[in-house]
Design a protein around this motif. Structure first.
Motif, PDB file in Angstrom:
ATOM      1  N   VAL A 235       0.809  -1.217   0.000  1.00 55.25           N
ATOM      2  CA  VAL A 235       0.000   0.000   0.000  1.00 55.25           C
ATOM      3  C   VAL A 235       0.843   1.268   0.000  1.00 55.25           C
ATOM      4  O   VAL A 235       0.298   2.364  -0.108  1.00 55.25           O
ATOM      5  CB  VAL A 235      -0.951   0.019   1.226  1.00 55.25           C
ATOM      6  CG1 VAL A 235      -2.022  -1.050   1.100  1.00 55.25           C
ATOM      7  CG2 VAL A 235      -0.160  -0.162   2.535  1.00 55.25           C
ATOM      8  N   SER A 274      -1.413  -0.377  11.619  1.00 57.38           N
ATOM      9  CA  SER A 274      -1.152  -0.290  10.181  1.00 57.38           C
ATOM     10  C   SER A 274      -1.906  -1.373   9.421  1.00 57.38           C
ATOM     11  O   SER A 274      -2.366  -1.151   8.289  1.00 57.38           O
ATOM     12  CB  SER A 274       0.343  -0.420   9.911  1.00 57.38           C
ATOM     13  OG  SER A 274       1.060   0.673  10.449  1.00 57.38           O
ATOM     14  N   GLN A 275      -2.050  -2.536  10.042  1.00 60.12           N
ATOM     15  CA  GLN A 275      -2.803  -3.609   9.383  1.00 60.12           C
ATOM     16  C   GLN A 275      -4.272  -3.213   9.205  1.00 60.12           C
ATOM     17  O   GLN A 275      -4.873  -3.445   8.150  1.00 60.12           O
ATOM     18  CB  GLN A 275      -2.696  -4.899  10.177  1.00 60.12           C
ATOM     19  CG  GLN A 275      -1.321  -5.558  10.118  1.00 60.12           C
ATOM     20  CD  GLN A 275      -1.324  -6.925  10.757  1.00 60.12           C
ATOM     21  OE1 GLN A 275      -1.958  -7.855  10.250  1.00 60.12           O
ATOM     22  NE2 GLN A 275      -0.631  -7.066  11.879  1.00 60.12           N
ATOM     23  N   ALA A 278      -4.480  -0.859   6.380  1.00 63.24           N
ATOM     24  CA  ALA A 278      -4.295  -1.521   5.086  1.00 63.24           C
ATOM     25  C   ALA A 278      -5.554  -2.256   4.634  1.00 63.24           C
ATOM     26  O   ALA A 278      -5.840  -2.337   3.434  1.00 63.24           O
ATOM     27  CB  ALA A 278      -3.113  -2.483   5.157  1.00 63.24           C
TER      28      ALA A 278
END
Length: 387
Positions: A235, A274-275, A278
């Motif tokens: 990403v 962050s996951q 994403a």
């Protein structure tokens, strides 16, 4: 004492130049940095909202080493929708950026003395990762005449009894080279004759293809080779999320498990927040990508025209990514080498990266992931510096 493995590799010259430019700016110098591959757009709002929601929900604990099932499923959607690769979540892994996925894949599979074919010019980290793993880099030379793409014949000639991997980067860094379907199919015919050779297909710049054609990925075109292909995406470039450090990779299940075994002892799981961001990037709106691509295309055209108007410099039109690979051969008698030219340009307020950092020579890479105003000023400075 520094280990033998670490002694085999050099620091990244792209980050070194970016850091040098940052230090000069901190000293009060006006430096335009065109050395780093980082979109200047703001991260999409729905992605930021997802990150905030994850924080508010207390999603701050460990996750599975290879990423949450939710993100693996979202990445599976991305591979199918955007790259044409049908892959289940069990064949997807999540890492702290695409670079980590590449590092783990090679470290998990390359033994001492085994060979990795790396098209040159190359992304700076490819050869260093190979060397750290104990492998041998075998360059496949390309140039502007063939739009920085190697042929099936070159691949056939480069493969030997110790070849383990082929690195394939399309659109490419640092040249913007794009491999159309017919070239990938020709490469596939060679690979079928050499069943031991695996392919690491780095498709991180897939959304930035200016040819007007749908992105072509080797695993999608040749599903019979899918059990030998690791496709890396993420990403960072597509959604302006470089700082989130999320990469995804799809490949044979045995390799995914091997990479996750290594990751369990290196970094553990990628950042939980962050996951979550994403997931929103993969599952949320994608329509802004077309607008971003057109902005990058306009910047590309601006840079190419300006570079080719400067005596002593030239560059072909890149088909993808956000880099121009500039030839400065006529200036080498004056400057000696491209590193000296890079330092000269830095003294004139522009940070670029010498071509030799990428296995090339006599030139430099420009990143056009900057505003048109900054690009125009940078190119004005470059023209003055080499006049």
């Amino acid at each position: 004492m520094i280990s033998e493995a670490l002694q085999r590799i050099a620091p990244s010259r792209t980050t070194a130049m970016t850091d040098r430019a940052a230090r000069l700016r901190a000293e009060g110098r006006d430096i335009i940095s065109l050395s780093v591959g980082e979109p200047d757009f703001a991260t999409p709002r729905h992605v930021l909202d997802a990150a905030k929601a994850a924080l508010d929900a207390g999603q701050t604990k460990y996750t599975p080493v290879g990423g949450t099932l939710r993100l693996k499923e979202a990445a599976s959607l991305h591979f199918r929708r955007d790259l044409g690769i049908a892959v289940p979540a069990s064949q997807v892994t999540v890492s702290a950026g695409g670079k980590q996925a590449i590092f783990h894949a090679l470290l998990a599979t390359v033994s001492q003395g085994e060979e990795v074919l790396v098209p040159a010019p190359w992304w700076v980290s490819y050869p260093e990762i190979v060397r750290f793993a104990g492998g041998k880099v075998v360059p496949i030379r390309t140039g502007a005449a063939n739009r920085f793409r190697f042929s099936a014949g070159q691949l056939e000639s480069a493969i030997g009894p110790h070849t383990q991997w082929l690195m394939l980067n399309s659109p490419g860094n640092p040249t913007g080279a794009v491999y159309p379907p017919e070239m990938l199919l020709a490469l596939a015919e060679v690979l079928r004759r050499h069943p031991r050779v695996m392919v690491l297909s780095d498709d991180i710049y897939a959304p930035l293809d200016y040819t007007g054609a749908r992105h072509a990925s080797l695993a999608a075109l040749c599903p019979d080779l899918a059990d030998r292909i690791l496709t890396v995406s993420g990403v960072s470039k597509s959604h302006a999320m470089t700082g989130f450090r999320i990469g995804v990779a799809a490949g044979p299940e045995w390799l995914i498990k091997a990479m996750e075994r290594l990751q369990s002892h290196s970094s553990g799981n990628p950042c939980s927040i962050s996951q979550a961001a994403a997931v929103a990037a993969f599952e949320g709106p994608q329509d802004f990508l077309a607008e971003w691509r057109e902005i990058f295309r306009a910047r590309r055209d601006l840079v190419v025209e300006a570079v080719n108007a400067i005596p002593g410099l030239s560059c072909p039109v890149p088909d993808g990514a956000f880099y121009c690979f500039v030839d400065a051969t006529p200036l080498m008698e004056r400057f000696g080498d491209d590193e000296a030219l890079a330092m000269h340009l830095l003294e004139h307020g522009v940070a670029i990266v010498a071509a030799s950092a990428f296995g090339g020579a006599n030139g430099f890479r420009i990143s056009f992931a900057a505003s048109e105003d900054r690009l125009r000023e940078a190119l004005r400075r470059i023209a003055g510096a080499v006049a």
